[in-house]
Design a protein around this motif. Sequence first.
Motif, PDB file in Angstrom:
ATOM      1  N   GLY A  27      66.968 -51.900  43.767  1.00 41.56           N
ATOM      2  CA  GLY A  27      66.250 -50.635  43.930  1.00 41.56           C
ATOM      3  C   GLY A  27      65.418 -50.281  42.708  1.00 41.56           C
ATOM      4  O   GLY A  27      64.320 -49.730  42.827  1.00 41.56           O
ATOM      5  N   ASP A  31      61.395 -49.813  42.631  1.00 39.09           N
ATOM      6  CA  ASP A  31      60.735 -48.634  42.060  1.00 39.09           C
ATOM      7  C   ASP A  31      59.696 -49.045  41.022  1.00 39.09           C
ATOM      8  O   ASP A  31      58.603 -48.470  40.969  1.00 39.09           O
ATOM      9  CB  ASP A  31      61.762 -47.690  41.444  1.00 39.09           C
ATOM     10  CG  ASP A  31      62.631 -47.002  42.491  1.00 39.09           C
ATOM     11  OD1 ASP A  31      62.267 -47.008  43.688  1.00 39.09           O
ATOM     12  OD2 ASP A  31      63.696 -46.476  42.104  1.00 39.09           O
ATOM     13  N   CYS A 150      63.427 -48.165  51.937  1.00 42.10           N
ATOM     14  CA  CYS A 150      62.623 -47.489  50.903  1.00 42.10           C
ATOM     15  C   CYS A 150      61.139 -47.748  51.142  1.00 42.10           C
ATOM     16  O   CYS A 150      60.313 -46.835  51.069  1.00 42.10           O
ATOM     17  CB  CYS A 150      63.021 -47.975  49.515  1.00 42.10           C
ATOM     18  SG  CYS A 150      64.710 -47.556  49.063  1.00 42.10           S
ATOM     19  N   CYS A 157      63.614 -45.889  45.456  1.00 41.70           N
ATOM     20  CA  CYS A 157      64.750 -46.606  46.024  1.00 41.70           C
ATOM     21  C   CYS A 157      66.048 -46.308  45.277  1.00 41.70           C
ATOM     22  O   CYS A 157      67.051 -45.979  45.892  1.00 41.70           O
ATOM     23  CB  CYS A 157      64.456 -48.111  45.986  1.00 41.70           C
ATOM     24  SG  CYS A 157      65.001 -48.990  47.426  1.00 41.70           S
TER      25      CYS A 157
END
Length: 161
Positions: A27, A31, A150, A157
Motif C-alpha cells: 500500500g 501511494d 485502492c 492505500c
Amino acid sequence: MIRAAALLLALIATPAGALSCRMMQPGDAYDHAAASASQYAVVAGVADFDAALLPHNRYADIANAPRSTPIPARVRGQALDTNGFLTPFDREVTLDVTCLGNWCGTLVPGAQLLLFLELRGDSYALTLGPCAEFAFPDPSPETLAHVAACFQAGVRCGKLR
C-alpha cells in the motif's frame, strides 16, 4: 573521552551499525506511485533475469560496487487495470539495483511478486534498493485485492487491515 569515541566508531563499523529500513508495504508503494509524476505499471507476476549479475554476486568487495547496476529482465504476469490484475503483461524491463554501502537490492528470479514498475522513456524499470520498496514477494490474494481496490476507488492505500 577518546575511548568513548573509539567505541562509538567501532560500533558503527559493525553489524550494530547495519542499515535500518522502514518496512514498506504494498500500500505504501502504491501511494508513492500514485503521488509520483512518473507513470507506473503495477504487475503481479515473475521476473526472469541472471541472478549472477546482482551486485552482491558480482563484486568481491561490495563496498566498491557502483551505486546503481542495471540488469536486463523479463517480467511476465498480469498488470493492474480498472477491473483488477487482468491485463497480460510480458515485457523486457530494467532492474535498477542500487546499493548503499554494503547493502544492495536483491530479487529472486522466477518468484511470484507484486511489482511497481516505473515507466522511463519507452520502457519500464524496477528500482531495487536495499530496503525493497517496489517488489514484494508472494503477494496474498488479499494484498492484490487491497491494491486493486485502492486503484479502482482512486484513494490512498496505506496498510492492509
